[in-house]
Design a protein around this motif. Structure first.
Motif, PDB file in Angstrom:
ATOM      1  N   GLY A 229       8.061  -7.905  -1.360  1.00 34.49           N
ATOM      2  CA  GLY A 229       6.973  -7.086  -1.890  1.00 34.49           C
ATOM      3  C   GLY A 229       5.998  -6.656  -0.806  1.00 34.49           C
ATOM      4  O   GLY A 229       5.530  -5.512  -0.790  1.00 34.49           O
ATOM      5  N   SER A 230       5.701  -7.567   0.119  1.00 34.64           N
ATOM      6  CA  SER A 230       4.779  -7.239   1.213  1.00 34.64           C
ATOM      7  C   SER A 230       5.356  -6.159   2.120  1.00 34.64           C
ATOM      8  O   SER A 230       4.650  -5.221   2.523  1.00 34.64           O
ATOM      9  N   LEU A 231       6.651  -6.278   2.434  1.00 33.12           N
ATOM     10  CA  LEU A 231       7.299  -5.275   3.281  1.00 33.12           C
ATOM     11  C   LEU A 231       7.342  -3.911   2.600  1.00 33.12           C
ATOM     12  O   LEU A 231       7.130  -2.870   3.237  1.00 33.12           O
ATOM     13  N   LEU A 232       7.618  -3.913   1.295  1.00 32.13           N
ATOM     14  CA  LEU A 232       7.631  -2.652   0.543  1.00 32.13           C
ATOM     15  C   LEU A 232       6.261  -1.983   0.576  1.00 32.13           C
ATOM     16  O   LEU A 232       6.139  -0.773   0.801  1.00 32.13           O
ATOM     17  N   LEU A 233       5.221  -2.769   0.364  1.00 35.66           N
ATOM     18  CA  LEU A 233       3.861  -2.228   0.368  1.00 35.66           C
ATOM     19  C   LEU A 233       3.507  -1.669   1.748  1.00 35.66           C
ATOM     20  O   LEU A 233       3.020  -0.532   1.867  1.00 35.66           O
TER      21      LEU A 233
END
Length: 362
Positions: A229-233
């Motif tokens: 999720g952090s990488l996507l954001l």
């Protein structure tokens, strides 16, 4: 490791199966949009497939080399494997069906999928053997930011740089001036030289996930989802100034695709390794001989396009038109059905190899 992580095997095999599916439609003139690459900026489900494989290459490096000594023997094995991958890719690019079975030198494409896998594997494996995870993070950040600065701020041919498909795009400019006619197209190559640098980061991010999976961390699924999720954001935020682009393998593309890879792998890991559900065995079979299955699919597809059954009809086209094209089906569905048939054949081949305990390591 004594206990294999089933989800990693399934994810690797699933990725290979998807690579074959998107590469072998019945006709390129009728393909459902999700099975096509984005025209330039942005991404489709198909654009996730190759970075997913580089990601799982990184994850697999952890399992293969975590307890290996750092010595000349390890370096030799890594180098030989990388050279084998590059050699297979160059063979695919150079082969032609007519004698002497090699294209004229000027027509041979040097970059390619297997070549990129070989180069990325080499650098990711060497880095993994020599530095700790904190240093790997620093290298990854340095490469991704450095690539952005190069692409966005270095003048090209006396002009301001651009991320568009144009002469003043630095990645295109480097490929054209170094590779010349040995490119996929006259103005860019999706596996070009400069864009291979951030592609290494796709595997480095896979290494981090591999370290999570081999750790004693009790909440691995939650951690992978959090990382994903952090990488996507971060990737989608970076997209505003460095567009998500597979052809250029932009830094935002690296983060977004690694984010999705973590998400999907976390789901498969939870269902198989945590909950003990049994599914996806056919993908495990494909993953056991991933490279050779991909190579054979690419080589045979090339043969089918090259062999002529009529003056203007290839064996591929004849099979598609004869077996799959019908008035009661749309051309897009017929095209997809052909691709699924090809996938079924290679899944069957992978199953036979697995059952006979034939594992061809490249």
């Amino acid at each position: 490791m004594k206990d294999r992580i089933i989800s990693v095997d399934i994810f690797r095999g699933l990725t290979i199966v998807l690579m074959i599916l998107v590469n072998t439609p019945g006709t390129w003139s009728a393909v459902y949009a999700p099975f096509l690459h984005a025209d330039w900026h942005g991404y489709t489900p198909t654009d996730l497939v190759f970075p997913f494989f580089l990601f799982i290459v990184g994850t697999s490096i952890v399992f293969a080399y975590k307890d290996k000594p750092v010595n000349a023997k390890s370096y030799k094995k890594i180098t030989i494997r990388a050279l084998k991958l590059i050699g297979l890719g160059l063979f695919l690019g150079a082969f032609t069906i007519t004698f002497p079975f090699i294209k004229d030198f000027a027509e041979i494409r040097f970059p390619g999928v297997l070549q990129r896998i070989g180069v990325v594997f080499f650098f990711a494996a060497i880095l993994f053997l020599n530095v700790n995870w904190k240093t790997l993070i620093g290298i990854c950040v340095f490469l991704l930011i450095g690539y952005w600065l190069l692409m966005g701020f270095v003048p090209v041919g006396g002009m301001e740089s651009t991320f568009e498909r144009a002469p003043n795009n630095l990645a295109n400019y480097v490929d054209l001036n170094v590779l010349g006619s040995h490119m996929w197209k006259e103005d860019y190559d999706p596996e070009g030289l400069l864009s291979t640098i951030p592609a290494i980061c796709s595997s480095l991010l896979g290494i981090f996930t591999g370290l999570v999976l081999t750790s004693k961390q009790p909440k691995k699924t939650t951690l992978m989802i959090g990382i994903g999720g952090s990488l996507l954001l971060l990737g989608h935020l970076w997209d505003f100034i460095f567009p998500i682009n597979k052809a250029l393998w932009t830094s935002s593309f690296v983060l977004v695709t690694a984010g999705w890879a973590n998400m999907f792998l976390a789901l498969i890991y939870y269902l198989t390794d945590v909950r003990g559900m049994e599914f996806g065995s056919i993908f495990r079979y494909a993953g056991a001989n991933a490279i050779i299955v991909y190579f054979l699919s690419s080589f045979i597809t090339k043969l089918f396009y090259s062999i002529k059954v009529a003056e203007d009809t290839s064996l591929h086209g004849w099979l598609f038109d004869t077996i799959y094209v019908h008035d009661f089906m749309s051309m897009q569905f017929s095209s997809l059905l052909y691709g699924l048939s090809v996938v079924a054949f290679y899944c069957l081949l992978a199953y036979v190899l697995y059952q006979r305990k034939i594992f061809i390591k490249v």
